[in-house]
Scaffold this active site. Structure first.
Site, PDB file in Angstrom:
ATOM      1  N   GLY A   1       0.832  -1.196   0.000  1.00  0.00           N
ATOM      2  CA  GLY A   1       0.000   0.000   0.000  1.00  0.00           C
ATOM      3  C   GLY A   1       0.865   1.243   0.000  1.00  0.00           C
ATOM      4  O   GLY A   1       2.035   1.196   0.398  1.00  0.00           O
TER       5      GLY A   1
ATOM      6  N   CYS B   1       5.851  -0.354   7.424  1.00  0.00           N
ATOM      7  CA  CYS B   1       5.478   0.788   6.599  1.00  0.00           C
ATOM      8  C   CYS B   1       6.678   1.221   5.767  1.00  0.00           C
ATOM      9  O   CYS B   1       7.800   1.267   6.275  1.00  0.00           O
ATOM     10  CB  CYS B   1       5.036   1.934   7.506  1.00  0.00           C
ATOM     11  SG  CYS B   1       4.589   3.421   6.613  1.00  0.00           S
ATOM     12  N   LEU B   2       6.444   1.539   4.499  1.00  0.00           N
ATOM     13  CA  LEU B   2       7.545   1.953   3.621  1.00  0.00           C
ATOM     14  C   LEU B   2       8.206   3.244   4.114  1.00  0.00           C
ATOM     15  O   LEU B   2       9.357   3.501   3.787  1.00  0.00           O
ATOM     16  CB  LEU B   2       7.034   2.157   2.188  1.00  0.00           C
ATOM     17  CG  LEU B   2       6.531   0.896   1.482  1.00  0.00           C
ATOM     18  CD1 LEU B   2       5.922   1.253   0.134  1.00  0.00           C
ATOM     19  CD2 LEU B   2       7.662  -0.116   1.311  1.00  0.00           C
TER      20      LEU B   2
ATOM     21  N   GLN C   1       2.859  10.022   1.432  1.00  0.00           N
ATOM     22  CA  GLN C   1       4.152   9.344   1.546  1.00  0.00           C
ATOM     23  C   GLN C   1       5.106   9.704   0.403  1.00  0.00           C
ATOM     24  O   GLN C   1       6.311   9.490   0.522  1.00  0.00           O
ATOM     25  CB  GLN C   1       3.960   7.814   1.551  1.00  0.00           C
ATOM     26  CG  GLN C   1       3.375   7.285   2.841  1.00  0.00           C
ATOM     27  CD  GLN C   1       3.294   5.783   2.800  1.00  0.00           C
ATOM     28  OE1 GLN C   1       2.352   5.212   2.267  1.00  0.00           O
ATOM     29  NE2 GLN C   1       4.297   5.107   3.348  1.00  0.00           N
TER      30      GLN C   1
ATOM     31  N   HIS D   1      -4.489   0.993   7.478  1.00  0.00           N
ATOM     32  CA  HIS D   1      -3.147   1.589   7.521  1.00  0.00           C
ATOM     33  C   HIS D   1      -3.058   2.772   6.551  1.00  0.00           C
ATOM     34  O   HIS D   1      -2.562   3.843   6.911  1.00  0.00           O
ATOM     35  CB  HIS D   1      -2.121   0.507   7.182  1.00  0.00           C
ATOM     36  CG  HIS D   1      -0.692   0.942   7.180  1.00  0.00           C
ATOM     37  ND1 HIS D   1       0.236   0.489   8.091  1.00  0.00           N
ATOM     38  CD2 HIS D   1      -0.022   1.803   6.370  1.00  0.00           C
ATOM     39  CE1 HIS D   1       1.417   1.057   7.836  1.00  0.00           C
ATOM     40  NE2 HIS D   1       1.287   1.858   6.792  1.00  0.00           N
ATOM     41  N   GLU D   2      -3.549   2.597   5.329  1.00  0.00           N
ATOM     42  CA  GLU D   2      -3.454   3.674   4.327  1.00  0.00           C
ATOM     43  C   GLU D   2      -4.387   4.845   4.665  1.00  0.00           C
ATOM     44  O   GLU D   2      -4.019   6.004   4.485  1.00  0.00           O
ATOM     45  CB  GLU D   2      -3.754   3.144   2.916  1.00  0.00           C
ATOM     46  CG  GLU D   2      -2.784   2.074   2.418  1.00  0.00           C
ATOM     47  CD  GLU D   2      -1.318   2.383   2.676  1.00  0.00           C
ATOM     48  OE1 GLU D   2      -0.908   3.558   2.566  1.00  0.00           O
ATOM     49  OE2 GLU D   2      -0.574   1.446   3.019  1.00  0.00           O
TER      50      GLU D   2
ATOM     51  N   HIS E   1      -2.747   6.940   7.166  1.00  0.00           N
ATOM     52  CA  HIS E   1      -1.752   7.838   6.551  1.00  0.00           C
ATOM     53  C   HIS E   1      -2.405   9.139   6.096  1.00  0.00           C
ATOM     54  O   HIS E   1      -1.860  10.222   6.310  1.00  0.00           O
ATOM     55  CB  HIS E   1      -1.125   7.182   5.311  1.00  0.00           C
ATOM     56  CG  HIS E   1       0.103   6.375   5.587  1.00  0.00           C
ATOM     57  ND1 HIS E   1       1.226   6.906   6.185  1.00  0.00           N
ATOM     58  CD2 HIS E   1       0.400   5.081   5.326  1.00  0.00           C
ATOM     59  CE1 HIS E   1       2.154   5.965   6.282  1.00  0.00           C
ATOM     60  NE2 HIS E   1       1.680   4.832   5.768  1.00  0.00           N
TER      61      HIS E   1
END
Ligand code: NI
Length: 170
Positions: free
Chosen positions: A46, A93-94, A51, A135-136, A139
């Site tokens: 995701g 997480c990226l 981000q 999660h997204e 963000h």
């Protein structure tokens, strides 16, 4: 298409409130295609627009590596309209390299959103799909998974992360 640089914690853009999308123009289509390419290249399941430094309510999700029936989903202006149950599972997480931990989230969610052309849609997911959606959407509200762990774990994470950053390992 282009690969975009993924902003890393504690970059402040990750904490900014994102703006709803109102124009479904070619600029938006390009942003979405670049986000999809960047997510797959990372690789990740995701990616939210903030981000990559764009404070708009756009996210992409693809958990098909773990859940074959799950498609690529492009979410514009998403909103969780129903939550059910509870699940504890490992998350990363990226934007927070080299750190994974158990996070408690709803086990099942229903999300209302617009697709990339502005058409209203809804999706229901459980397991890893429910987790990725939450999660997204977090963000897009300026929240990170480390905001959902206990204080002691958070302190341990912050010390380790600061140490790794100062040693140039990320
Ligand atoms: Ni993330």
């Amino acid at each position: 298409m282009a690969l975009l640089e993924i902003k890393k914690y504690p970059d402040r853009i990750l904490r900014e409130k994102t703006e709803p999308v109102r124009e479904f123009d070619s600029g938006l289509q390009e942003l979405i295609d670049d986000m999809i390419e960047t997510m797959y290249a990372a690789p990740g399941v995701g990616l939210a627009a903030n981000q990559i430094g764009v404070p708009k309510q756009v996210a992409v999700v693809d958990v098909s590596a773990a859940d074959k029936k799950s498609p690529l989903i492009v979410l514009v202006n998403p909103e969780i309209i129903h939550k059910e149950g509870q699940a504890d599972s490992e998350e990363g997480c990226l934007s927070i390299p080299n750190y994974k931990t158990i996070v408690r989230r709803a086990d099942k969610v229903r999300v209302r959103y617009l697709d990339r052309h502005g058409r209203p849609a809804e999706i229901e997911g459980d397991g890893i799909l429910a987790r990725a959606l939450q999660h997204e959407i977090d963000h897009l509200g300026g929240l990170l998974f480390i905001d959902r762990i206990g204080r002691i774990k958070r302190g341990f994470f912050e010390r380790r992360y600061a140490r790794e950053r100062s040693s140039g390992r990320m």
